[in-house]
Design an enzyme around this catalytic site. Structure first.
Site, PDB file in Angstrom:
ATOM      1  N   GLU A  41     -21.820 -31.260 -34.548  1.00  0.00           N
ATOM      2  CA  GLU A  41     -21.191 -30.040 -34.055  1.00  0.00           C
ATOM      3  C   GLU A  41     -20.228 -29.459 -35.090  1.00  0.00           C
ATOM      4  O   GLU A  41     -19.374 -30.167 -35.605  1.00  0.00           O
ATOM      5  CB  GLU A  41     -20.427 -30.352 -32.764  1.00  0.00           C
ATOM      6  CG  GLU A  41     -21.299 -31.050 -31.729  1.00  0.00           C
ATOM      7  CD  GLU A  41     -20.504 -31.589 -30.547  1.00  0.00           C
ATOM      8  OE1 GLU A  41     -19.499 -30.966 -30.159  1.00  0.00           O
ATOM      9  OE2 GLU A  41     -20.883 -32.644 -30.026  1.00  0.00           O
ATOM     10  N   HIS A  46     -21.926 -26.550 -30.490  1.00  0.00           N
ATOM     11  CA  HIS A  46     -22.198 -27.946 -30.072  1.00  0.00           C
ATOM     12  C   HIS A  46     -23.695 -28.240 -30.253  1.00  0.00           C
ATOM     13  O   HIS A  46     -24.457 -28.340 -29.283  1.00  0.00           O
ATOM     14  CB  HIS A  46     -21.785 -28.027 -28.603  1.00  0.00           C
ATOM     15  CG  HIS A  46     -21.739 -29.382 -27.990  1.00  0.00           C
ATOM     16  ND1 HIS A  46     -22.765 -30.289 -28.075  1.00  0.00           N
ATOM     17  CD2 HIS A  46     -20.794 -29.977 -27.254  1.00  0.00           C
ATOM     18  CE1 HIS A  46     -22.433 -31.375 -27.408  1.00  0.00           C
ATOM     19  NE2 HIS A  46     -21.237 -31.212 -26.891  1.00  0.00           N
TER      20      HIS A  46
HETATM   21  C1  BG6 Z   1     -19.052 -33.828 -27.117  1.00  0.00           C
HETATM   22  C2  BG6 Z   1     -17.770 -34.553 -26.810  1.00  0.00           C
HETATM   23  O1  BG6 Z   1     -18.769 -32.771 -27.966  1.00  0.00           O
HETATM   24  O2  BG6 Z   1     -19.593 -33.293 -25.910  1.00  0.00           O
HETATM   25  C3  BG6 Z   1     -18.037 -35.650 -25.776  1.00  0.00           C
HETATM   26  O3  BG6 Z   1     -17.241 -35.106 -28.016  1.00  0.00           O
HETATM   27  C4  BG6 Z   1     -18.685 -35.044 -24.539  1.00  0.00           C
HETATM   28  O4  BG6 Z   1     -16.813 -36.302 -25.452  1.00  0.00           O
HETATM   29  C5  BG6 Z   1     -19.931 -34.283 -24.967  1.00  0.00           C
HETATM   30  O5  BG6 Z   1     -19.013 -36.072 -23.633  1.00  0.00           O
HETATM   31  C6  BG6 Z   1     -20.700 -33.606 -23.834  1.00  0.00           C
HETATM   32  O6  BG6 Z   1     -19.880 -32.760 -23.094  1.00  0.00           O
HETATM   33  P1  BG6 Z   1     -20.470 -31.996 -21.836  1.00  0.00           P
HETATM   34  O7  BG6 Z   1     -19.262 -31.350 -21.188  1.00  0.00           O
HETATM   35  O8  BG6 Z   1     -21.451 -30.974 -22.341  1.00  0.00           O
HETATM   36  O9  BG6 Z   1     -21.126 -33.042 -20.970  1.00  0.00           O
END
Ligand code: BG6
Length: 303
Positions: free
Chosen positions: A275, A172
């Site tokens: 990502e 991510h």
């Molecule tokens: C992204 C998702 O990968 O991560 C989003 O597509 C999400 O929907 C974002 O809000 C952040 O996620 P987190 O759990 O790290 O706040």
């Protein structure tokens, strides 16, 4: 296999490589710092999360929340969180964390690596760790970080069981940008995407992507490199990958940033996530006795 995550001297004695790989206490936890020529990478043992990548002459590539702290059980926003063994909300719902459970675990340090010119680090969660986390006992997961003239991150899942294993996952990656208004993302045009902000409807665009509002997309059939062109920082970041046919692009913009609480003032203007994933219809199916290596290759080039 390893020294205890917090035991910095023992980690250095067992896995350190003089001048190239050293462990230290930072961000309230244990990190490893890798150095190769003028470049450096910082990896947190918690979550096996890359926190910083600074290639020589290109500046910091990754965005990290000003509130980043390695508190046990709390996800750190920024760098490259590991989403595994599910991406997004748990498929079964019901109290399970979004993006899986390994980003908040302490990983084992398996070994420091000297391969070719570069330097690397291997971290793992064993089948016993995963069983202890009430998951499956016949799977292991590893993150292999390799630094040379670019950064490679591999997320390797091994299925020791007798049945096929299906997972979704992502590296991510939060990329730092000079100003979101001056950013273009190239390589996703004409690629269908699931718009997570429009009830999952499938859309497609013909032009290079610019971020002008909250954006949350899962691009499908996206296997090629994606290039982030940053006019303010005067550089391009090229992300290539293997064993991934989906790319997620995310920016929370103003209201969602306020809800998240850890984006920092105007943080959304200085980041975008691109990502490397197996998400949406691109789940990874791993046959018994086989492994799957999702890899992201990140390269910075002065524009
Ligand atoms: C992204 C998702 O990968 O991560 C989003 O597509 C999400 O929907 C974002 O809000 C952040 O996620 P987190 O759990 O790290 O706040």
């Amino acid at each position: 296999m390893d020294a205890i995550a917090g035991d910095v001297p023992a980690l250095n004695a067992r896995h350190g490589i003089p001048g190239r790989l050293a462990f230290a206490a930072r961000f309230g936890g244990t990190i490893a710092e890798l150095r190769h020529e003028g470049a450096s990478v910082v990896v947190a043992v918690q979550g096996a999360q890359v926190l910083s990548y600074e290639p020589e002459g290109c500046g910091e590539v990754l965005w990290l929340s000003p509130q980043a702290r390695l508190d046990t059980g709390k996800a750190v926003r920024g760098g490259i969180p590991v989403c595994w063994p599910w991406f997004g909300p748990h498929p079964g719902g019901g109290g399970q964390p979004a993006h899986g459970f390994v980003r908040t675990r302490n990983w084992h340090v398996v070994e420091g690596l000297e391969r070719g010119q570069g330097v690397g680090l291997r971290l793992a969660l064993t089948s016993q760790d995963l069983t202890a986390a009430s998951w499956r006992e016949d799977v292991s997961v590893e993150v292999v970080v390799q630094l040379d003239d670019h950064l490679d991150v591999a997320l390797v899942t091994q299925n020791f069981g007798h049945e096929a294993l299906t997972i979704t996952q992502a590296l991510h990656t939060y990329l730092r940008v000079g100003d979101i208004d001056a950013v273009t993302i190239d390589g996703l045009q004409n690629t269908p995407f699931i718009d997570q902000l429009a009830m999952g409807s499938i859309k497609r665009e013909t032009h290079a992507l610019r971020i002008t509002q909250e954006t949350d997309r899962i691009y499908q059939d996206s296997e090629g490199p994606v290039t982030l062109c940053d006019a303010v920082l005067g550089r391009r970041i090229v992300i290539s990958k293997t064993q991934s046919r989906s790319t997620v692009v995310w920016n929370p913009w103003i209201e969602k940033s306020a809800r998240l609480g850890d984006m920092g003032a105007l943080g959304y203007r200085h980041m975008v996530c691109i990502e490397t994933a197996n998400a949406g219809s691109d789940a990874a199916v791993i046959a018994p006795g086989h492994s799957h290596a999702l890899t992201a290759n990140i390269r910075a080039v002065r524009a």
